[in-house]
Motif scaffolding. Structure first.
Motif, PDB file in Angstrom:
ATOM      1  N   GLU A 161       0.983  -1.095   0.082  1.00 45.64           N
ATOM      2  CA  GLU A 161       0.076  -0.180   0.044  1.00 45.64           C
ATOM      3  C   GLU A 161       0.647   1.146  -0.067  1.00 45.64           C
ATOM      4  O   GLU A 161       2.156   1.221   0.378  1.00 45.64           O
ATOM      5  N   PHE A 162       0.287   2.306  -0.416  1.00 43.62           N
ATOM      6  CA  PHE A 162       0.875   3.498  -0.255  1.00 43.62           C
ATOM      7  C   PHE A 162      -0.048   4.660  -0.143  1.00 43.62           C
ATOM      8  O   PHE A 162      -0.673   5.144  -1.171  1.00 43.62           O
ATOM      9  N   ALA A 163      -0.231   5.275   1.039  1.00 47.03           N
ATOM     10  CA  ALA A 163      -1.431   6.188   1.434  1.00 47.03           C
ATOM     11  C   ALA A 163      -1.171   6.817   2.682  1.00 47.03           C
ATOM     12  O   ALA A 163      -0.085   6.559   3.325  1.00 47.03           O
ATOM     13  N   THR A 172      -0.012  14.645  -7.217  1.00 47.10           N
ATOM     14  CA  THR A 172      -0.869  13.979  -8.020  1.00 47.10           C
ATOM     15  C   THR A 172      -1.067  12.581  -7.610  1.00 47.10           C
ATOM     16  O   THR A 172      -2.091  12.037  -8.351  1.00 47.10           O
ATOM     17  N   LEU A 173      -0.092  11.907  -7.078  1.00 47.56           N
ATOM     18  CA  LEU A 173      -0.190  10.644  -7.049  1.00 47.56           C
ATOM     19  C   LEU A 173      -1.557  10.129  -6.229  1.00 47.56           C
ATOM     20  O   LEU A 173      -1.643  10.538  -5.203  1.00 47.56           O
ATOM     21  N   PRO A 174      -2.304   9.099  -6.501  1.00 47.80           N
ATOM     22  CA  PRO A 174      -3.427   8.606  -5.895  1.00 47.80           C
ATOM     23  C   PRO A 174      -2.824   7.562  -4.763  1.00 47.80           C
ATOM     24  O   PRO A 174      -1.677   7.138  -4.865  1.00 47.80           O
ATOM     25  N   ASP A 178      -3.585  -1.249  -2.678  1.00 47.22           N
ATOM     26  CA  ASP A 178      -3.105  -2.510  -3.466  1.00 47.22           C
ATOM     27  C   ASP A 178      -2.327  -2.365  -4.681  1.00 47.22           C
ATOM     28  O   ASP A 178      -3.060  -1.678  -5.513  1.00 47.22           O
ATOM     29  N   ARG A 179      -1.183  -2.602  -4.608  1.00 44.06           N
ATOM     30  CA  ARG A 179      -0.239  -1.968  -5.667  1.00 44.06           C
ATOM     31  C   ARG A 179       0.743  -3.223  -5.889  1.00 44.06           C
ATOM     32  O   ARG A 179       1.003  -3.959  -4.924  1.00 44.06           O
ATOM     33  N   VAL A 180       1.420  -3.147  -7.024  1.00 38.31           N
ATOM     34  CA  VAL A 180       2.645  -3.942  -7.255  1.00 38.31           C
ATOM     35  C   VAL A 180       3.788  -3.270  -6.466  1.00 38.31           C
ATOM     36  O   VAL A 180       3.834  -2.082  -6.626  1.00 38.31           O
ATOM     37  N   LEU A 219       3.205  -1.080   4.052  1.00 35.41           N
ATOM     38  CA  LEU A 219       2.817   0.298   4.050  1.00 35.41           C
ATOM     39  C   LEU A 219       3.477   1.482   3.169  1.00 35.41           C
ATOM     40  O   LEU A 219       2.925   2.396   2.821  1.00 35.41           O
ATOM     41  N   ALA A 220       4.937   1.027   2.876  1.00 45.28           N
ATOM     42  CA  ALA A 220       5.705   1.680   2.045  1.00 45.28           C
ATOM     43  C   ALA A 220       7.007   1.017   1.844  1.00 45.28           C
ATOM     44  O   ALA A 220       7.270   0.051   2.744  1.00 45.28           O
ATOM     45  N   LEU A 221       7.842   1.402   1.019  1.00 48.47           N
ATOM     46  CA  LEU A 221       8.951   0.692   0.793  1.00 48.47           C
ATOM     47  C   LEU A 221       9.877   0.936   1.942  1.00 48.47           C
ATOM     48  O   LEU A 221      10.613  -0.036   2.557  1.00 48.47           O
ATOM     49  N   GLN A 222       9.847   2.129   2.624  1.00 46.30           N
ATOM     50  CA  GLN A 222      10.691   2.409   3.565  1.00 46.30           C
ATOM     51  C   GLN A 222      10.356   1.362   4.737  1.00 46.30           C
ATOM     52  O   GLN A 222      11.133   1.118   5.418  1.00 46.30           O
ATOM     53  N   GLN A 223       9.077   1.188   5.068  1.00 47.41           N
ATOM     54  CA  GLN A 223       8.875   0.177   6.129  1.00 47.41           C
ATOM     55  C   GLN A 223       9.186  -1.187   5.727  1.00 47.41           C
ATOM     56  O   GLN A 223       9.820  -1.805   6.412  1.00 47.41           O
ATOM     57  N   PRO A 247      15.661   0.503  -4.917  1.00 49.46           N
ATOM     58  CA  PRO A 247      15.040   1.515  -5.865  1.00 49.46           C
ATOM     59  C   PRO A 247      13.246   1.187  -5.915  1.00 49.46           C
ATOM     60  O   PRO A 247      13.486  -0.293  -5.865  1.00 49.46           O
ATOM     61  N   ASN A 248      12.530   2.057  -5.974  1.00 48.26           N
ATOM     62  CA  ASN A 248      11.178   1.587  -6.193  1.00 48.26           C
ATOM     63  C   ASN A 248      10.731   1.437  -7.505  1.00 48.26           C
ATOM     64  O   ASN A 248      10.725   2.400  -8.297  1.00 48.26           O
ATOM     65  N   LYS A 249      10.854   0.277  -8.049  1.00 50.95           N
ATOM     66  CA  LYS A 249      10.604  -0.038  -9.390  1.00 50.95           C
ATOM     67  C   LYS A 249       9.025  -0.065  -9.713  1.00 50.95           C
ATOM     68  O   LYS A 249       8.319  -0.852  -9.777  1.00 50.95           O
ATOM     69  N   HIS A 250       8.515   1.259 -10.311  1.00 53.57           N
ATOM     70  CA  HIS A 250       7.086   1.511 -10.299  1.00 53.57           C
ATOM     71  C   HIS A 250       6.467   0.893 -11.341  1.00 53.57           C
ATOM     72  O   HIS A 250       7.020   0.675 -12.502  1.00 53.57           O
ATOM     73  N   HIS A 251       5.458   0.296 -11.002  1.00 56.90           N
ATOM     74  CA  HIS A 251       4.643  -0.394 -11.920  1.00 56.90           C
ATOM     75  C   HIS A 251       3.003   0.281 -11.908  1.00 56.90           C
ATOM     76  O   HIS A 251       2.522   0.404 -11.135  1.00 56.90           O
ATOM     77  N   LEU A 277      14.407   6.097  -4.658  1.00 55.15           N
ATOM     78  CA  LEU A 277      15.428   5.457  -4.085  1.00 55.15           C
ATOM     79  C   LEU A 277      15.542   5.308  -2.453  1.00 55.15           C
ATOM     80  O   LEU A 277      15.669   6.307  -2.020  1.00 55.15           O
ATOM     81  N   ILE A 278      15.205   4.397  -2.064  1.00 54.29           N
ATOM     82  CA  ILE A 278      14.824   4.365  -0.601  1.00 54.29           C
ATOM     83  C   ILE A 278      16.139   3.487   0.179  1.00 54.29           C
ATOM     84  O   ILE A 278      16.628   2.401  -0.221  1.00 54.29           O
ATOM     85  N   GLU A 279      16.575   4.183   1.186  1.00 57.02           N
ATOM     86  CA  GLU A 279      17.974   3.684   1.806  1.00 57.02           C
ATOM     87  C   GLU A 279      17.676   3.529   3.175  1.00 57.02           C
ATOM     88  O   GLU A 279      17.166   4.404   3.654  1.00 57.02           O
TER      89      GLU A 279
HETATM   90  O1  LIG Z   1       6.767   2.933  -0.869  1.00 54.00           O
HETATM   91  C1  LIG Z   1       7.137   4.278  -1.300  1.00 54.00           C
HETATM   92  N1  LIG Z   1       7.541   5.398  -0.698  1.00 54.00           N
HETATM   93  C2  LIG Z   1       7.632   6.414  -1.197  1.00 54.00           C
HETATM   94  O2  LIG Z   1       8.432   7.350  -0.666  1.00 54.00           O
HETATM   95  C3  LIG Z   1       6.820   6.851  -2.431  1.00 54.00           C
HETATM   96  N2  LIG Z   1       6.778   8.074  -2.849  1.00 54.00           N
HETATM   97  C4  LIG Z   1       6.177   7.597  -4.279  1.00 54.00           C
HETATM   98  O3  LIG Z   1       5.872   8.495  -4.986  1.00 54.00           O
HETATM   99  N3  LIG Z   1       5.602   6.364  -4.204  1.00 54.00           N
HETATM  100  C5  LIG Z   1       6.340   5.746  -3.111  1.00 54.00           C
HETATM  101  N4  LIG Z   1       6.337   4.669  -2.418  1.00 54.00           N
END
Ligand SMILES: O=c1[nH]c(=O)c2[nH]c(=O)[nH]c2[nH]1
Length: 301
Positions: A161-163, A172-174, A178-180, A219-223, A247-251, A277-279
């Motif tokens: 998820e990312f919300a 603009t990001l919705p 539920d995402r890849v 809930l996020a790639l960070q988590q 890297p967050n390989k966006h789909h 890019l999450i570190e």
């Molecule tokens: O897991 C995510 N972390 C972010 O910080 C971020 N930012 C974004 O646009 N998408 C995502 N997804």
């Protein structure tokens, strides 16, 4: 004007080395890329061109090949320690050595239902890595081993998820529940000791990373990174620290409405750039100090 040579090291980058064990009909293979960097008082080579203390990088390359025969090539962490100790102990002007190794893995070809004795297929894309630092003598001796993996490409088709994120006038990001989620993880872990079963720990750390990626409702790639890192530290008590870059390989869900189709997370545009890019660096509380463990040599960052 006056200048100071503040820092220096030198060595042979990316010696490609394949070791075959062929004492039995069933051969074994190790395939590695070795980078050496020597540290010490080599200022004269830079300042005056005096090479009298400089062990050529060509000799360093030769040492890697000779040691692969004489000492064998088992775990890359062990091979790196053997090489580093040799340079520091046996080459007088050398006070510190950094050995970085990548290992490419092969699996046996299956021919007529049986594993072949001397034919393999390259596996991956993940590459095992090691970075060994040895410095000082006697009581001042310090040895550091950093293990790792890179190009560990992972994707989960749900469970991400990312919300609830911060929004400004450019957002603009919705939000999504539920995402890849896909990434290519680079992980480096620092051992608190060199008395380690390198094969077993590599297996347990990578298994912990993959399991956490798969099973956490993200809930996020960070988590996800935090959980992957702490799972690895939980799995292997010898670890002092783990560093992760992902890297967050966006789909992106493709809009199929112009073609009269709904698209409930079934067809995606797999973007290759830009990417988030999450570190994260996660250290076990009370772990021994890193010293110079993270001081890299160029080229294989
Ligand atoms: O897991 C995510 N972390 C972010 O910080 C971020 N930012 C974004 O646009 N998408 C995502 N997804």
């Amino acid at each position: 004007m006056s200048y100071t040579l503040q820092d220096h090291q030198y060595g042979k980058a990316e010696t490609r080395l394949v070791r075959i064990y062929r004492d039995a009909p069933r051969h074994e293979i190790r395939d590695v890329n070795v980078t050496t960097a020597l540290r010490g008082s080599f200022e004269d080579a830079y300042l005056t061109g005096d090479q009298s203390k400089v062990l050529p990088t060509d000799s360093q390359k030769n040492t890697a090949y000779a040691f692969a025969k004489e000492h064998g090539l088992g775990s890359i962490e062990d091979f790196g320690l053997t090489l580093a100790r040799h340079f520091v102990d046996d080459v007088e002007p050398v006070s510190g050595a950094r050995i970085e190794i990548e290992e490419f893995s092969w699996r046996r070809a299956v021919v007529d239902g049986a594993e072949h004795d001397h034919t393999w297929l390259r596996t991956g894309p993940e590459i095992r890595t090691a970075a060994i630092t040895v410095e000082g003598e006697g009581d001042a001796r310090r040895e550091h081993v950093i293990g790792g993996v890179k190009d560990l490409v992972l994707l989960k088709s749900t469970g991400s998820e990312f919300a609830g994120f911060l929004k400004d006038g450019y957002t603009t990001l919705p939000e999504t529940h539920d995402r890849v989620m896909a990434t290519s993880v680079v992980a480096k872990w620092r051992f608190a000791t060199v008395d380690v079963d390198w094969e077993d720990t590599y297996t347990r750390i990578t298994a912990a990373l993959v399991k956490e990626f798969a099973t956490l409702q993200s809930l996020a790639l960070q988590q996800t990174l935090w959980h992957m890192g702490t799972a690895a530290l939980d799995a292997v008590p010898e670890l002092a620290e783990i560093r992760l870059v992902a890297p967050n390989k966006h789909h992106f869900v493709v809009d199929l409405s112009p073609f009269g189709s709904e698209n409930p997370n079934e067809v995606f545009f797999a973007a290759d750039r830009p990417y988030g890019l999450i570190e994260a660096t996660i250290v076990r509380d009370g772990a021994p100090d890193a010293g110079s463990a993270w001081r890299a040599s160029a080229g294989l960052a």
